[in-house]
Write a protein that holds these residues in place. Structure first.
Motif, PDB file in Angstrom:
ATOM      1  N   ILE A  12      -2.771  -2.627  16.925  1.00  0.00           N
ATOM      2  CA  ILE A  12      -3.498  -3.333  16.174  1.00  0.00           C
ATOM      3  C   ILE A  12      -5.036  -2.843  16.383  1.00  0.00           C
ATOM      4  O   ILE A  12      -5.550  -2.995  17.250  1.00  0.00           O
ATOM      5  CB  ILE A  12      -3.250  -4.761  16.512  1.00  0.00           C
ATOM      6  N   CYS A  13      -5.722  -2.773  15.075  1.00  0.00           N
ATOM      7  CA  CYS A  13      -7.101  -2.134  15.093  1.00  0.00           C
ATOM      8  C   CYS A  13      -7.943  -3.193  14.058  1.00  0.00           C
ATOM      9  O   CYS A  13      -7.451  -3.690  12.887  1.00  0.00           O
ATOM     10  CB  CYS A  13      -7.076  -0.774  14.708  1.00  0.00           C
ATOM     11  N   GLN A  14      -9.156  -2.760  14.366  1.00  0.00           N
ATOM     12  CA  GLN A  14     -10.270  -3.638  13.266  1.00  0.00           C
ATOM     13  C   GLN A  14     -10.652  -2.517  12.136  1.00  0.00           C
ATOM     14  O   GLN A  14     -10.588  -1.326  12.586  1.00  0.00           O
ATOM     15  CB  GLN A  14     -11.347  -4.100  14.289  1.00  0.00           C
ATOM     16  N   GLY A  16     -12.646  -0.512   9.903  1.00  0.00           N
ATOM     17  CA  GLY A  16     -13.713   0.420  10.079  1.00  0.00           C
ATOM     18  C   GLY A  16     -13.667   1.463  11.545  1.00  0.00           C
ATOM     19  O   GLY A  16     -14.558   2.202  11.652  1.00  0.00           O
ATOM     20  N   THR A  17     -12.680   1.108  11.995  1.00  0.00           N
ATOM     21  CA  THR A  17     -12.561   2.061  13.485  1.00  0.00           C
ATOM     22  C   THR A  17     -11.623   3.128  13.024  1.00  0.00           C
ATOM     23  O   THR A  17     -11.018   3.236  12.135  1.00  0.00           O
ATOM     24  CB  THR A  17     -11.871   1.190  14.664  1.00  0.00           C
ATOM     25  N   SER A  18     -11.223   3.930  14.098  1.00  0.00           N
ATOM     26  CA  SER A  18     -10.420   5.021  13.812  1.00  0.00           C
ATOM     27  C   SER A  18      -9.369   5.115  14.922  1.00  0.00           C
ATOM     28  O   SER A  18      -9.560   4.511  16.099  1.00  0.00           O
ATOM     29  CB  SER A  18     -11.234   6.238  13.991  1.00  0.00           C
ATOM     30  N   LEU A  19      -8.166   5.505  14.747  1.00  0.00           N
ATOM     31  CA  LEU A  19      -7.159   5.851  15.751  1.00  0.00           C
ATOM     32  C   LEU A  19      -6.572   7.193  15.681  1.00  0.00           C
ATOM     33  O   LEU A  19      -6.163   7.664  14.695  1.00  0.00           O
ATOM     34  CB  LEU A  19      -5.971   4.868  15.218  1.00  0.00           C
ATOM     35  N   LEU A  78      -2.887  13.231  14.530  1.00  0.00           N
ATOM     36  CA  LEU A  78      -3.371  12.751  13.505  1.00  0.00           C
ATOM     37  C   LEU A  78      -4.297  11.635  13.725  1.00  0.00           C
ATOM     38  O   LEU A  78      -3.978  10.701  14.414  1.00  0.00           O
ATOM     39  CB  LEU A  78      -2.305  12.012  12.666  1.00  0.00           C
ATOM     40  N   THR A  79      -5.330  11.660  12.994  1.00  0.00           N
ATOM     41  CA  THR A  79      -6.422  10.473  13.090  1.00  0.00           C
ATOM     42  C   THR A  79      -6.328   9.728  11.641  1.00  0.00           C
ATOM     43  O   THR A  79      -6.742  10.412  10.743  1.00  0.00           O
ATOM     44  CB  THR A  79      -7.734  11.198  13.478  1.00  0.00           C
ATOM     45  N   VAL A  80      -6.366   8.350  11.684  1.00  0.00           N
ATOM     46  CA  VAL A  80      -6.738   7.737  10.735  1.00  0.00           C
ATOM     47  C   VAL A  80      -8.283   7.043  10.969  1.00  0.00           C
ATOM     48  O   VAL A  80      -8.490   6.315  11.762  1.00  0.00           O
ATOM     49  CB  VAL A  80      -5.668   6.509  10.733  1.00  0.00           C
ATOM     50  N   SER A  81      -8.965   7.574   9.790  1.00  0.00           N
ATOM     51  CA  SER A  81     -10.281   7.268  10.053  1.00  0.00           C
ATOM     52  C   SER A  81     -10.830   6.131   9.224  1.00  0.00           C
ATOM     53  O   SER A  81     -10.342   5.914   8.126  1.00  0.00           O
ATOM     54  CB  SER A  81     -11.133   8.544   9.694  1.00  0.00           C
ATOM     55  N   ASN A  82     -12.005   5.394   9.659  1.00  0.00           N
ATOM     56  CA  ASN A  82     -12.691   4.345   8.978  1.00  0.00           C
ATOM     57  C   ASN A  82     -11.502   3.600   8.460  1.00  0.00           C
ATOM     58  O   ASN A  82     -11.419   3.281   6.933  1.00  0.00           O
ATOM     59  CB  ASN A  82     -13.601   4.919   8.008  1.00  0.00           C
ATOM     60  N   MET A  83     -10.510   2.851   9.154  1.00  0.00           N
ATOM     61  CA  MET A  83      -9.481   1.897   8.571  1.00  0.00           C
ATOM     62  C   MET A  83      -9.659   1.095   7.895  1.00  0.00           C
ATOM     63  O   MET A  83     -10.808   0.427   8.051  1.00  0.00           O
ATOM     64  CB  MET A  83      -8.537   1.756   9.869  1.00  0.00           C
ATOM     65  N   SER A  84      -8.927   0.624   7.040  1.00  0.00           N
ATOM     66  CA  SER A  84      -8.938  -0.635   6.254  1.00  0.00           C
ATOM     67  C   SER A  84      -7.481  -1.218   6.092  1.00  0.00           C
ATOM     68  O   SER A  84      -6.415  -0.543   6.623  1.00  0.00           O
ATOM     69  CB  SER A  84      -9.220  -0.250   4.729  1.00  0.00           C
ATOM     70  N   LEU A 111       1.107   1.108  12.674  1.00  0.00           N
ATOM     71  CA  LEU A 111      -0.184   0.397  12.775  1.00  0.00           C
ATOM     72  C   LEU A 111      -0.664  -0.802  11.831  1.00  0.00           C
ATOM     73  O   LEU A 111      -0.112  -0.632  10.704  1.00  0.00           O
ATOM     74  CB  LEU A 111      -1.122   1.706  12.125  1.00  0.00           C
ATOM     75  N   THR A 112      -1.181  -1.649  12.306  1.00  0.00           N
ATOM     76  CA  THR A 112      -1.787  -3.002  11.793  1.00  0.00           C
ATOM     77  C   THR A 112      -3.369  -2.940  11.723  1.00  0.00           C
ATOM     78  O   THR A 112      -3.747  -2.690  12.820  1.00  0.00           O
ATOM     79  CB  THR A 112      -1.266  -4.069  12.233  1.00  0.00           C
ATOM     80  N   VAL A 113      -3.918  -2.995  10.789  1.00  0.00           N
ATOM     81  CA  VAL A 113      -5.421  -3.127  10.318  1.00  0.00           C
ATOM     82  C   VAL A 113      -5.786  -4.344   9.897  1.00  0.00           C
ATOM     83  O   VAL A 113      -5.074  -4.976   8.912  1.00  0.00           O
ATOM     84  CB  VAL A 113      -6.039  -1.762   9.453  1.00  0.00           C
ATOM     85  N   LEU A 114      -6.637  -5.166  10.922  1.00  0.00           N
ATOM     86  CA  LEU A 114      -6.980  -6.560  10.306  1.00  0.00           C
ATOM     87  C   LEU A 114      -8.408  -6.248   9.879  1.00  0.00           C
ATOM     88  O   LEU A 114      -9.230  -5.507   9.842  1.00  0.00           O
ATOM     89  CB  LEU A 114      -7.328  -7.487  11.866  1.00  0.00           C
TER      90      LEU A 114
END
Lengths: 114, 109
Positions: A12-14, A16-19, A78-84, A111-114
């Motif tokens: 679970i990510c915020q 604007g961050t990357s994973l 795989l990087t997911v960048s600047n997440m929304s 992946l869950t992006v908040l």
């Protein structure tokens, strides 16, 4: 059959961050791919991970958003960048055995992006 | 590009019933695979079947390449058969797999 591991299994990510997601496969006779599965949808190919060179991206996916590395034959990230929140999906690593042409999938990263 | 259509989109069965899932594709293919995605999201290979017929226990599959369709048969269904069944094809050796939209199967006890 094939053994494919992915980590993390979920996160679970915020926004604007990357994973960065890691994938390890058990065979060198292989192509590697990254797929996305949005909620309730089918699988969509993001890119083919090429060993030692830039990945080959599908229409609608760009390197700046989804940078991919494959430093050797059995490992890729795989990087997911600047997440929304729209990036909330299952991301799946996949390998294709070039002798049998059979494709296998890893367990996925939810992946869950908040 | 190649189109893959699966039918029906969803299916509800009583335990013990049989079912047939269909996959139509719009062009010649050299790779066709059936997958089962379980409720935890794991994709399990069922069959690699670009042509011909294969059987594995209660499951069997037939692909008629000249008519551009494949069928997946599930006999004596069990609750553990629930999940989404995907058909995926590619038209060149080592080429990307293109997925259909899936058939969501629910088997009731």
């Amino acid at each position: 059959s094939a053994v494919i591991s992915q980590k993390p299994s979920r996160d679970i990510c915020q926004r604007g961050t990357s994973l960065t997601i890691q994938c390890q496969v058990d065979s060198q006779v292989t192509m590697m791919f990254w797929y996305r599965q949005q909620p309730g949808q089918s699988l969509t190919l993001i890119a083919t991970a090429n060993q030692g060179s830039e990945a080959t991206y599908e229409s609608g996916f760009v390197i700046d958003k989804f940078p991919i590395s494959r430093p050797n034959l059995t490992f890729s990230t795989l990087t997911v960048s600047n997440m929304s929140p729209e990036d909330s999906s299952i991301y799946l690593c996949s390998q294709r055995n070039l002798r049998t042409d059979t494709q296998y999938f890893g367990p996925g990263t939810r992946l869950t992006v908040l | 590009g190649i189109q893959v259509e699966q039918s029906p989109p969803d299916l509800i069965l009583q335990e013990g019933a049989n079912s047939t899932l269909r996959c139509n594709f719009s062009d010649s293919v050299n790779n066709l695979q059936w997958f089962h995605q379980n409720p935890w999201g794991q994709l399990i290979n069922l069959f690699y079947i670009p042509s011909g017929t294969k059987q594995n226990g209660r499951l069997s599959a037939t692909t008629v390449a000249t008519e551009r369709y494949s069928l997946l048969y599930i006999s004596s269904s069990q609750t553990t058969d629930s999940g989404v069944y995907f058909c995926a094809v590619s038209y060149n050796q080592g080429g990307k797999l293109i997925f259909g939209q899936g058939t969501e199967l629910s088997v009731k006890p």
